[in-house]
Design a protein around this motif. Structure first.
Motif, PDB file in Angstrom:
ATOM      1  N   GLU A  19      -7.136   9.616   3.530  1.00 39.30           N
ATOM      2  CA  GLU A  19      -7.125   8.655   2.443  1.00 39.30           C
ATOM      3  C   GLU A  19      -8.258   7.645   2.591  1.00 39.30           C
ATOM      4  OE1 GLU A  19      -2.716   9.299   3.680  1.00 39.30           O
ATOM      5  OE2 GLU A  19      -4.649   9.008   4.655  1.00 39.30           O
ATOM      6  N   SER A  20      -8.680   7.116   1.451  1.00 38.17           N
ATOM      7  CA  SER A  20      -9.664   6.036   1.437  1.00 38.17           C
ATOM      8  C   SER A  20      -9.474   5.236   0.157  1.00 38.17           C
ATOM      9  CB  SER A  20     -11.091   6.583   1.526  1.00 38.17           C
ATOM     10  OG  SER A  20     -11.376   7.408   0.408  1.00 38.17           O
ATOM     11  N   GLY A  21     -10.132   4.075   0.095  1.00 35.04           N
ATOM     12  CA  GLY A  21     -10.113   3.281  -1.125  1.00 35.04           C
ATOM     13  C   GLY A  21      -9.178   2.094  -1.100  1.00 35.04           C
ATOM     14  N   GLY A  22      -8.413   1.947  -0.029  1.00 34.92           N
ATOM     15  CA  GLY A  22      -7.540   0.793   0.053  1.00 34.92           C
ATOM     16  C   GLY A  22      -8.324  -0.496   0.245  1.00 34.92           C
ATOM     17  N   SER A  57      -7.342  -3.759 -10.086  1.00 34.40           N
ATOM     18  CA  SER A  57      -7.243  -2.303  -9.991  1.00 34.40           C
ATOM     19  C   SER A  57      -7.872  -1.797  -8.702  1.00 34.40           C
ATOM     20  CB  SER A  57      -7.961  -1.645 -11.179  1.00 34.40           C
ATOM     21  OG  SER A  57      -7.365  -2.001 -12.400  1.00 34.40           O
ATOM     22  N   LEU A  58      -7.385  -0.665  -8.250  1.00 30.97           N
ATOM     23  CA  LEU A  58      -7.968   0.057  -7.124  1.00 30.97           C
ATOM     24  C   LEU A  58      -7.830   1.539  -7.393  1.00 30.97           C
ATOM     25  CD1 LEU A  58      -6.654  -1.684  -3.850  1.00 30.97           C
ATOM     26  CD2 LEU A  58      -9.033  -1.586  -4.635  1.00 30.97           C
ATOM     27  N   ARG A  59      -8.743   2.320  -6.833  1.00 25.15           N
ATOM     28  CA  ARG A  59      -8.602   3.764  -6.895  1.00 25.15           C
ATOM     29  C   ARG A  59      -8.588   4.317  -5.476  1.00 25.15           C
ATOM     30  NH1 ARG A  59     -12.110   8.730  -9.552  1.00 25.15           N
ATOM     31  NH2 ARG A  59     -13.466   8.366  -7.742  1.00 25.15           N
ATOM     32  N   LEU A  60      -7.503   4.956  -5.134  1.00 26.77           N
ATOM     33  CA  LEU A  60      -7.380   5.609  -3.839  1.00 26.77           C
ATOM     34  C   LEU A  60      -7.836   7.059  -3.956  1.00 26.77           C
ATOM     35  CD1 LEU A  60      -3.863   4.358  -2.678  1.00 26.77           C
ATOM     36  CD2 LEU A  60      -6.091   3.222  -2.470  1.00 26.77           C
ATOM     37  N   SER A  61      -8.415   7.547  -2.878  1.00 26.72           N
ATOM     38  CA  SER A  61      -8.837   8.949  -2.812  1.00 26.72           C
ATOM     39  C   SER A  61      -8.178   9.624  -1.626  1.00 26.72           C
ATOM     40  CB  SER A  61     -10.361   9.046  -2.668  1.00 26.72           C
ATOM     41  OG  SER A  61     -11.019   8.487  -3.774  1.00 26.72           O
ATOM     42  N   CYS A  62      -7.942  10.901  -1.770  1.00 24.47           N
ATOM     43  CA  CYS A  62      -7.412  11.719  -0.679  1.00 24.47           C
ATOM     44  C   CYS A  62      -8.290  12.953  -0.568  1.00 24.47           C
ATOM     45  CB  CYS A  62      -5.974  12.116  -0.957  1.00 24.47           C
ATOM     46  SG  CYS A  62      -5.285  13.274   0.256  1.00 24.47           S
TER      47      CYS A  62
END
Length: 130
Positions: free
Chosen positions: A6-9, A17-22
């Motif tokens: 995971e990333s983006g935290g 807003s935030l967008r998390l990536s996996c």
């Protein structure tokens, strides 16, 4: 061995807003029929938030369904969680999860239990604070 990262935290103000990536490695996303995100808030257990299956059907927890969007990349190696209008209660560790079985079978989404998913990422922290 399937690996989820995971990333983006980060830290964001309420309403932001935030967008998390996996990122998925050692296997393509298309081989993982069911993927999603769990969240663990301080003092609470991990709870399922958003899920997506191999045909892009999605399922959300009621508390986030109008604010979060789960999606897969066109390259089939990433899953995303777009989080909008974030609230203090969204603070927590977010985990990417995946499994090779279907999300929906027997007439129900089988995604709400920790045991529903074989593969887990290490988590990324999201903090919503003013």
């Amino acid at each position: 061995q399937v690996r989820l990262v995971e990333s983006g935290g980060g830290e964001v103000q309420p309403g932001g807003s935030l967008r998390l990536s996996c990122a998925v490695s050692e296997v393509t996303v298309s081989a993982l029929y069911c993927m999603g995100w769990f969240r663990q808030t301080p003092g609470d257990v991990r709870k399922g938030m958003a899920f997506i299956d191999y045909v892009n059907d999605t399922k959300y927890r009621d508390s986030v369904k109008d604010r979060f969007i789960v999606s897969l990349s066109n390259t089939k190696d990433q899953m995303y969680l777009q989080m909008n209008n974030l609230e203090d209660g969204d603070t927590g560790m977010y985990y990417c999860v995946a499994d090779i079985r279907l999300c929906f079978y027997g007439g129900a989404w089988r995604v709400w239990n920790l045991s529903d998913f074989k593969y887990w990422g290490q988590g990324t922290q999201v903090t919503v604070s003013s």
